[in-house]
Structure formats: structure tokens, C-alpha cells
Design a protein around this motif. Structure first.
Motif, PDB file in Angstrom:
ATOM      1  N   VAL A   1       0.841  -1.204   0.000  1.00  0.00           N
ATOM      2  CA  VAL A   1       0.000   0.000   0.000  1.00  0.00           C
ATOM      3  C   VAL A   1       0.879   1.257   0.000  1.00  0.00           C
ATOM      4  O   VAL A   1       0.548   2.275  -0.609  1.00  0.00           O
ATOM      5  CB  VAL A   1      -0.968  -0.029   1.215  1.00  0.00           C
ATOM      6  CG1 VAL A   1      -1.711   1.284   1.372  1.00  0.00           C
ATOM      7  CG2 VAL A   1      -1.957  -1.186   1.060  1.00  0.00           C
ATOM      8  N   MET A   2       2.044   1.172   0.649  1.00  0.00           N
ATOM      9  CA  MET A   2       2.955   2.321   0.716  1.00  0.00           C
ATOM     10  C   MET A   2       3.737   2.545  -0.586  1.00  0.00           C
ATOM     11  O   MET A   2       4.437   3.546  -0.720  1.00  0.00           O
ATOM     12  CB  MET A   2       3.956   2.126   1.865  1.00  0.00           C
ATOM     13  CG  MET A   2       3.352   2.254   3.251  1.00  0.00           C
ATOM     14  SD  MET A   2       4.386   1.475   4.522  1.00  0.00           S
ATOM     15  CE  MET A   2       5.693   2.674   4.687  1.00  0.00           C
ATOM     16  N   GLY A   3       3.659   1.579  -1.514  1.00  0.00           N
ATOM     17  CA  GLY A   3       4.305   1.802  -2.816  1.00  0.00           C
ATOM     18  C   GLY A   3       5.683   1.204  -2.974  1.00  0.00           C
ATOM     19  O   GLY A   3       6.481   1.690  -3.775  1.00  0.00           O
ATOM     20  N   LEU A   4       5.981   0.130  -2.242  1.00  0.00           N
ATOM     21  CA  LEU A   4       7.308  -0.475  -2.367  1.00  0.00           C
ATOM     22  C   LEU A   4       7.557  -1.022  -3.779  1.00  0.00           C
ATOM     23  O   LEU A   4       8.660  -0.879  -4.319  1.00  0.00           O
ATOM     24  CB  LEU A   4       7.494  -1.592  -1.316  1.00  0.00           C
ATOM     25  CG  LEU A   4       8.836  -2.322  -1.352  1.00  0.00           C
ATOM     26  CD1 LEU A   4      10.023  -1.364  -1.250  1.00  0.00           C
ATOM     27  CD2 LEU A   4       8.918  -3.377  -0.237  1.00  0.00           C
ATOM     28  N   VAL A   5       6.520  -1.625  -4.372  1.00  0.00           N
ATOM     29  CA  VAL A   5       6.691  -2.183  -5.720  1.00  0.00           C
ATOM     30  C   VAL A   5       7.027  -1.062  -6.712  1.00  0.00           C
ATOM     31  O   VAL A   5       7.929  -1.211  -7.549  1.00  0.00           O
ATOM     32  CB  VAL A   5       5.423  -2.972  -6.131  1.00  0.00           C
ATOM     33  CG1 VAL A   5       5.391  -3.236  -7.630  1.00  0.00           C
ATOM     34  CG2 VAL A   5       5.383  -4.299  -5.355  1.00  0.00           C
ATOM     35  N   ASP A   6       6.346   0.064  -6.604  1.00  0.00           N
ATOM     36  CA  ASP A   6       6.637   1.202  -7.485  1.00  0.00           C
ATOM     37  C   ASP A   6       8.096   1.631  -7.336  1.00  0.00           C
ATOM     38  O   ASP A   6       8.800   1.878  -8.319  1.00  0.00           O
ATOM     39  CB  ASP A   6       5.733   2.392  -7.138  1.00  0.00           C
ATOM     40  CG  ASP A   6       4.264   2.013  -7.077  1.00  0.00           C
ATOM     41  OD1 ASP A   6       3.476   2.579  -7.827  1.00  0.00           O
ATOM     42  OD2 ASP A   6       3.910   1.112  -6.287  1.00  0.00           O
TER      43      ASP A   6
END
Ligand code: AMP
Ligand code: GLY
Length: 427
Positions: free
Chosen positions: A75-80
Motif C-alpha cells: 500500500v505504501m508503494g514499495l513495488v513502485d
């Protein structure tokens, strides 16, 4: 292939064990991992929510894939962040992980695309929420925090007082921090719950074997909601007919809706379903593998897990035939006494060998640490004792036999995991 797994619970142990089986995997790394995971993967003490730390670790290790397993970093955007640095990943980007990150978003999506779910309203004002509950005058009433709350942000209120208290604790007292600044109030659904995890590359959706979680802390579904006290797979209530209905009315429409919204979902999508008298309805979406559902689903996977990760990444899932065992699997969670409220840690666990295992079952470690050759408790849910068998009864017998060999001070487990599933033929 070298893979870095982000996370450190029973689910991540099950993911690591499934990847370990692949002849394509050379090195397995995990951050932060735990005592049990450290026996099959090299662990690094970096928290899953420390996005800078995980990115720095990936730069150092140069993995072929980073598998992001828990909800918060997704949800915090680690994959991005990892993709920006050129790393391949398994897990949705933040704009798709919002399906779990915001219940107001997911309910809105279901309404817009006619995906069956409980009727609801959302509120950012506590007085208005309480006035709505009073006007509805229907109990049980279901009150949910908008954001993430470790599976504990849902209150099933039996009367007005309980409902008003729930709204106050979320919206005014801030029990769940920012997650509770908006609440969803929804209709109470009756029926049997089913979890279906599904692989998706944003276009194709391939459901895994169904499962059943046991969310309450105590036998007979009493006590508080927890992250999950045990699971079985397959879920006998999820028949072929219901699976077809869900594919047509829920699974495909969800994947298509997310793509239409410019939020293609790639990874594992968790469908929490209620089989009601009006058909299957969505209780919740999660943007990741379930815990402890993963512990009973992945042991039944016969296809090489790495092939699936690659097919999801290259958006070629359509061409991959995923095979499952005909066996059944059961997982019994041993938790620290007091969980999901206050509990103690640091208790020595007896009955495990040097790999944190015991004969006759596979022990997935959820909250343990390995210190001076001893496994110590380090969390609320400590172990997920898992067995497969020709049928559910055999799997449960073996899992409980193994549970009987393991102890620590104030250990607690449910004695009725799988009983509702075993009585399927009788309802
Ligand atoms: P959730 O975190 O949304 O999965 O909710 C936790 C648990 O609360 C679910 O697994 C259900 O057992 C229960 N629950 C949530 N929403 C509803 C609902 N609308 N009706 C009945 N039970 C619900
Ligand atoms: N077992 C429920 C979850 O993973 O959310």
C-alpha cells in the motif's frame, strides 16, 4: 534465479518453502524473515515497512525478483519504488494495492461495477455515522475502518451502544490512527466464509485452491477477531457451481474494473467471500496472499512457483496451466496467550528440531526468533503447524498430532479448526 522475499511471518515462510522447491531458485533472501525462515533463506534485519532500507538491500543483493508479501509495504508503494530502480517484482503497485488500503475505495469500485457485496455507507464525520446507525436500527451492524488495521479494524456491533462505541474508538479516540478517520458501515451478511486467492497479471485471473480461515480467537467462533487462527483447503462449501458464479460475477469483473480504472492489478488478489442465500458476495479484498491461508494453499501447488511469478510479470498468465494437488491441507496456529490483545514474548519453544520443524507436519514460523540455537516466541501468532493428507480429516489429524508435541508457556490454539468444513456433508 535469486529472489528476495519481503516480510517475516508464516505466510512468508510458506512462500519461501514453495520457492525453495523450484529447481530454478538458487538463492533465497528474506527481510526481515524470522527464526524459521532463517533455516531456508538468508535473513536481513530490515523491516518490511522500511522502504528505503528494502530498496538499499535490493541494490546490494541484486535479486532477479523481489516478492513483496505484506499489505503495508504494498500500500505504501514499495513495488513502485523497486520498479523505478529496475527491479522485477511480485505484488501490485500502490494504485492497485488501494483495493485493500482503502475500504471506501473498494466498496466504491464494487458499487460502480455491480460486484456483489454488502450494502454500505461511508462517513468522515462521527456524529453523522452514529446518526445513520440509529436511523438504520439494524443489528448486528458492521463498522470498519477505511484503512489497514492488521485485520482488527472490523467491529460487529450487536446493539446501538456497541456500534456507537466502535465509531467513537475509530474516529474520535483514534484507536487505529489515520486508518480510522473514515469508516464504512455495512449490512451484516450471514453465511459461510470462503477465501479465494488468485494469481492475476491484470488481464487473466487464475484462482488457486479455495480455503477457509478461522478468524476468531476462541473455539466455536467466539472471542475477538484475529489475523487468523487456522485454515483448511480446499473449502468444501466452495463448489464447482459457486466457483463458476464467482468467476463470472466477482473475479473477472474485479480484474476488468481495476484495468478500466487505470489500476491494473498484478500479483495475488485475495477475495474474502460470504456465501449468502442471495449468492456469493465480497466481504473484503486484500492485495496479497492471506495469512494463514497461504500456509494451506501453496503446499498444494504442483506447478513451479517461479513459472507463475514470471507469467504474472510478463503478463502471459493466460498461457500457463497451473496444477494443484488433489490432497487437503490443514494449518493450526499456535499463538501467544492473550493474543490478539496483550501477550508476552521471548518464551522458549520446545518440541522443535534444529530447523524449527517437528516430524509429521511442516511448521511455518509466524513469530519466532532463533537465539543461541533456541527458538523463542516473538509475536502474537507464533507457529502454523501444517499437514497435508488424502482428505481433510487425515490432514487435521496429522496437524493436531504435531501440535501436541510443541509447547511454550501460555501457548494457545483452537481445537476446532476444520470442524465446520468436516460437517459440510451434514448441512
Ligand atoms: P474483514 O477484515 O473485512 O475481512 O473483516 C473481518 C471479518 O469480519 C470477516 O472475515 C467476517 O467474518 C466479518 N465481517 C466483515 N464484514 C462483514 C459483513 N458485512 N457481514 C458479516 N460479517 C462480516
Ligand atoms: N487471514 C486473513 C488475512 O490474511 O487477511
Amino acid at each position: 534465479m535469486n529472489i528476495l522475499i519481503v516480510g517475516g511471518g508464516g505466510r512468508e515462510h510458506a512462500i519461501a518453502a514453495a520457492l525453495k522447491k523450484s529447481p530454478k531458485v538458487e538463492k533465497l533472501w528474506c527481510a526481515p524473515g524470522n527464526g524459521g525462515i532463517s533455516r531456508i533463506a538468508e535473513c536481513f534485519p530490515v523491516k518490511a515497512t522500511d522502504l528505503d532500507g528494502i530498496c538499499a538491500l535490493a541494490e546490494k543483493l541484486q535479486p532477479d525478483y523481489v516478492f513483496v508479501a505484506p499489505d503495508d509495504p504494498l500500500v505504501m508503494g514499495l513495488v513502485d519504488r523497486l520498479n523505478e530502480r529496475g527491479f522485477k517484482t511480485f505484488g501490485p503497485r500502490a494504485n492497485a494495492a488501494i483495493l485493500e488500503g482503502s475500504k471506501a475505495f473498494s466498496k466504491g469500485l464494487m458499487k460502480k461495477y455491480n460486484i456483489p457485496t454488502a450494502a454500505y455507507e461511508t462517513f468522515t464525520d462521527a456524529d453523522k455515522a452514529i446518526a445513520y446507525i440509529k436511523a438504520q436500527n439494524q443489528y448486528p451492524a458492521v463498522i470498519k475502518c477505511d484503512g489497514l488495521a492488521l485485520g482488527k479494524g472490523v467491529i460487529i456491533a450487536q446493539n446501538f451502544e456497541e456500534a456507537a462505541d466502535a465509531v467513537k474508538s475509530m474516529m474520535i479516540d483514534g484507536k487505529f490512527g489515520k486508518s480510522g478517520s473514515e469508516v464504512v458501515i455495512e449490512e451484516f451478511m450471514r453465511g459461510v466464509e470462503v477465501t479465494v486467492l488468485a494469481f492475476t497479471d491484470g488481464k487473466t485471473v487464475k484462482p488457486m485452491i479455495s480455503s477457509m480461515d478461522h478468524k476468531r480467537a476462541l473455539d466455536n467462533d467466539e472471542g475477538l477477531n484475529t489475523g487468523g487462527m487456522g485454515t483448511i483447503a480446499p473449502n468444501p462449501y466452495f463448489t464447482k457451481e459457486i466457483a463458476e458464479e464467482c468467476m463470472e460475477k466477482i473475479f473477472l469483473p474485479t480484474i476488468n474494473a481495476m484495468r478500466a480504472e487505470g489500476r491494473p492489478f498484478k500479483g495475488c488478489l485475495y477475495f474474502g467471500l460470504m456465501l449468502t442465500s442471495e449468492g456469493a458476495k465480497v466481504v473484503e479484498y486484500n492485495c496479497r496472499f492471506g495469512d494463514p491461508e497461504t500456509q494451506v494453499v501453496l503446499p498444494l501447488l504442483e506447478t513451479d512457483f517461479v513459472d507463475i511469478i514470471e507469467a504474472v510479470d510478463s503478463e502471459t498468465l493466460e498461457n500457463l496451466d497451473i496444477k494443484w494437488s488433489e490432497n487437503a491441507c490443514a494449518c493450526v496456529v499456535i499463538a501467544s496467550g492473550g493474543y490478539p490483545e496483550k501477550y508476552e514474548t521471548g518464551k522458549e519453544i520446545s518440541g522443535l528440531d534444529e530447523n524449527g520443524q517437528t516430524s509429521g507436519a511442516y511448521v511455518y514460523h509466524a513469530g519466532t526468533k532463533l537465539e543461541n540455537g533456541k527458538f523463542l516466541t516473538a509475536g502474537g501468532r507464533v507457529l502454523g503447524v501444517t499437514a497435508t493428507g488424502e482428505n481433510l480429516k487425515a490432514a487435521l489429524d496429522d496437524a493436531y498430532k504435531a501440535v501436541g508435541k510443541i509447547t511454550f508457556e501460555k501457548a494457545h490454539f483452537r481445537k476446532d479448526i476444520g470442524q465446520k468444513a468436516l460437517s459440510f456433508d451434514k448441512v
